[in-house]
Design an enzyme around this catalytic site. Structure first.
Site, mmCIF file in Angstrom:
data_model
loop_
_atom_site.group_PDB
_atom_site.id
_atom_site.type_symbol
_atom_site.label_atom_id
_atom_site.label_comp_id
_atom_site.label_asym_id
_atom_site.label_seq_id
_atom_site.Cartn_x
_atom_site.Cartn_y
_atom_site.Cartn_z
ATOM 1 N N ASP A 110 -104.692 -95.701 -37.280
ATOM 2 C CA ASP A 110 -104.090 -94.662 -38.111
ATOM 3 C C ASP A 110 -103.533 -93.493 -37.283
ATOM 4 O O ASP A 110 -104.152 -93.065 -36.306
ATOM 5 C CB ASP A 110 -105.190 -94.118 -39.040
ATOM 6 C CG ASP A 110 -104.700 -93.052 -39.987
ATOM 7 O OD1 ASP A 110 -103.974 -93.397 -40.925
ATOM 8 O OD2 ASP A 110 -105.040 -91.866 -39.790
ATOM 9 N N GLU A 131 -100.015 -97.550 -36.252
ATOM 10 C CA GLU A 131 -99.173 -96.765 -37.157
ATOM 11 C C GLU A 131 -98.645 -95.557 -36.414
ATOM 12 O O GLU A 131 -99.370 -94.604 -36.149
ATOM 13 C CB GLU A 131 -99.969 -96.291 -38.375
ATOM 14 C CG GLU A 131 -99.061 -95.585 -39.368
ATOM 15 C CD GLU A 131 -99.675 -94.397 -40.090
ATOM 16 O OE1 GLU A 131 -99.202 -94.068 -41.178
ATOM 17 O OE2 GLU A 131 -100.613 -93.777 -39.548
HETATM 18 C C1 NOJ Z 1 -101.814 -92.090 -42.264
HETATM 19 C C2 NOJ Z 1 -102.387 -92.773 -43.466
HETATM 20 O O1 NOJ Z 1 -101.636 -93.912 -43.733
HETATM 21 C C3 NOJ Z 1 -102.377 -91.757 -44.583
HETATM 22 O O2 NOJ Z 1 -102.669 -92.347 -45.823
HETATM 23 C C4 NOJ Z 1 -103.357 -90.660 -44.239
HETATM 24 O O3 NOJ Z 1 -103.287 -89.655 -45.215
HETATM 25 C C5 NOJ Z 1 -103.042 -90.061 -42.873
HETATM 26 N N1 NOJ Z 1 -102.720 -91.035 -41.887
HETATM 27 C C6 NOJ Z 1 -104.209 -89.264 -42.367
HETATM 28 O O4 NOJ Z 1 -105.240 -90.113 -41.942
#
Ligand code: NOJ
Ligand code: MG
Length: 576
Positions: free
Chosen positions: A222, A295
């Site tokens: 993430d 991501e």
């Molecule tokens: C990316 C995640 O996909 C999202 O849903 C989240 O709010 C943020 N990162 C913070 O972790």
């Protein structure tokens, strides 16, 4: 002579074999993202859970999924619906127990589906034990997070600098107990871990090791660009970020250019270190490769470094958000072709492309591009070379659900106001999965669901779509079956925009049938000559997948030099 050529053949085979052995399971896999709160509720509380996922794993098998990544399932106060982890080693009771997770793993193994977990390295919850100990100044944890006493201007205490959080307002929150500000790139309830402290890196690697030893096959990491902030100067301060003059709202994240809080070079090396952990565990546990999906919303030249740098391996799957971020209802075939090329042409040798069209943070395809483009985008996803990544519900054509300000629960929207929340809210893409036309769309047998159901669930659901030959679901399944063809698995791709309205690409592998995906993006009837853009086609081609706009049927023939396309028609053709 014969003996010689047999010997030569086996030599060639032997040379070919190591190359084949390098073909990891993930290189042409179908990944499916499950948002656990909204996939299947087994206990009637209106929130999806692990037993629900286990019950429905066969559905993933039905649609040919190789591996599924679960958004966070760990202990959490749910301020950001699990992206605020309070215990990296436990399952949140809302989702079930560790035994439930073990059962899920066991069932997935029987079905040969790999489980991938979400790994949230940038931050924890403020309710995490590490944070509490850090706030209390315990020596071992004191520097686990990023602390600063702030500055005093005209006798008034202020945060150390102007940094703004992704979810609005200062990136710093005062902590009474510690008498200092702590940094949080997201919510105040999501304090950033301090990656300048080697103990933090080791602690997070231990988290990876723990879940790998339990039997997961990898992680979706993430918010990677946010992990490192620039190092503090010798006085322990960080510089202000420069203004983005185009934005006037000083609370909005885009008010600043985030040159000191995103994409720091150390981040790339950290991904390489995480990959090393995966490879260590490959050696320790044996079996199939473990994978990293990262991501990162980042410039292409940065993303390509995530793959590795020649001496270090990185993430096998740095999410390719080229399409997700850059196409809209007005996009033409030239733009699509360019975006596809952007990834393929910049990717380091030996790596594999991946195609992502949706996730729990982005508007659904049917709402973003139009419901009449859902099959076409699934065609892209499943017939381009490499890995497909599918967000739950896109395969049945779920669309965004409008939710009022009063009922909005996504913190990204709730931190804003009634005028702006629609631009920010992610609730519309997180509504319960539509299994059937029964009560609560077959998602739950409870009286209510945590987010409202889509009003179209009686039409858009798995049960109904199974029975309709050209439903989104059945087209998805046909595309998935087609992926087993050698040209789809290992073939080259040639991409062409045939005028502004038609996107086409050919997948080919010597000695095998070629496949041509053709999409009429807009509403004119188009006649195209595929011979003008692709070589070595048979004069006639066979329709192997059609959508509900087609007047032709599967197995019909067409001449390659005069293909007629209906408005929004998308088809896959095969050479004879
Ligand atoms: C990316 C995640 O996909 C999202 O849903 C989240 O709010 C943020 N990162 C913070 O972790
Ligand atoms: Mg950070």
């Amino acid at each position: 002579m014969l003996i010689k050529s047999i010997a030569l053949c086996s030599l060639l085979l032997a040379l070919a074999l190591p190359a084949l052995a390098e073909v990891g399971w993930w290189r042409s896999a179908q990944f499916y993202q499950i948002y656990p709160r909204s996939f299947k509720d087994s206990d009637g509380d209106g929130i999806g859970d692990l037993n629900g996922i286990t019950q429905q794993l066969e559905y993933l098998k039905e649609i040919g999924i190789t591996a599924t990544w679960l958004s966070p399932i760990f202990t959490s106060p749910m301020a950001d619906f699990g992206y605020d982890v309070a215990d990296f080693y436990n399952i949140d009771p809302l989702f079930g127990t560790m035994q439930d997770f073990d059962k899920l793993l066991a069932r997935a193994k029987q079905l040969d589906i790999k489980i991938i977990l979400d790994f949230v390295p940038n931050h924890s919850s403020d309710e995490c034990d590490w944070f509490k100990r850090s706030a209390a100044g315990e020596p071992e944890y004191k520097d686990f997070y990023v602390w600063h006493t702030g500055k005093v201007v005209n006798g008034i205490r202020q945060p150390p600098n102007n940094w703004i959080s992704v979810f609005r307002g200062s990136m710093w929150t005062w902590h009474e107990g510690r008498q200092a500000y702590y940094l949080h790139q997201f919510l105040a309830k999501q304090p950033d871990l301090n990656y300048r402290n080697p103990k933090v890196i080791e602690a997070m690697k231990d988290v990876l090791r723990f879940w790998l030893r339990k039997g997961v096959y990898g992680f979706r990491i993430d918010a990677v660009p946010h992990v490192f902030e620039i190092a503090a100067d010798k006085n322990g301060n960080w510089p202000d970020e420069p203004r983005n003059e185009a934005v006037s709202d000083p609370e909005d994240y885009t008010y600043l250019n985030h040159i000191y809080t995103t994409h720091q070079p150390e981040t790339i090396d950290l991904v390489y270190q995480f990959r090393e952990v995966m490879e260590d565990l490959d050696r320790e546990l044996g079996g199939d490769d473990r994978v990293l999906l990262t991501e990162a919303y980042a410039p292409l030249n940065v993303l390509m470094q995530y793959y590795g740098n020649g001496t270090h391996n990185g993430s096998q799957i740095p999410f390719n958000f080229e399409l997700l971020g850059n196409v809209n209802r007005e996009s033409n075939a030239y733009q699509y072709a360019e975006l596809l090329h952007n990834w393929l042409d910049n990717m380091p040798a030996g790596q594999v492309a991946n195609w992502v069209l949706g996730n729990h943070d982005s508007s659904r395809i049917g709402s973003r591009l139009g419901a009449d483009r859902i099959d076409a985008t699934n065609m892209l996803l499943l017939t381009l070379p490499g890995i497909s990544v599918n967000y739950q519900g896109e395969e049945i054509g779920m669309t965004d659900v409008w939710i009022s300000w009063k009922d909005t629960v996504d913190p990204q929207a709730c931190q804003s106001n009634e005028q702006e929340f629609e631009r920010l809210t992610r609730d519309p893409v997180r509504t319960p999965f539509q299994w059937s036309d029964e009560a609560q769309a077959g998602f739950s047998n409870g009286a209510s669901t945590w987010l409202p159901l889509a009003s179209d669930y009686k039409l858009v659901n798995v049960k109904r779509e199974r029975g309709i030959p050209l439903s989104h679901l059945n087209i998805y399944k046909q595309l998935r079956a087609l992926r087993d063809e050698p040209s789809m698995q290992h073939g080259d791709v040639t991409i062409s925009a045939i005028g502004p309205n038609v996107l086409a690409f050919k997948r080919s592998l010597s000695g095998h049938n070629s496949f041509i995906t053709v999409w009429n993006i807009n509403d004119n009837v188009e006649a195209v000559n595929l011979d003008s853009v692709f070589t070595s086609l048979s004069s006639q081609l066979k329709y192997v997948v059609v959508n509900d706009k087609s007047v032709r049927r599967k197995n019909d023939l067409t001449y390659a030099n005069s293909l007629l396309l209906m408005p929004k028609e998308a088809v896959v053709l095969s050479t004879l």
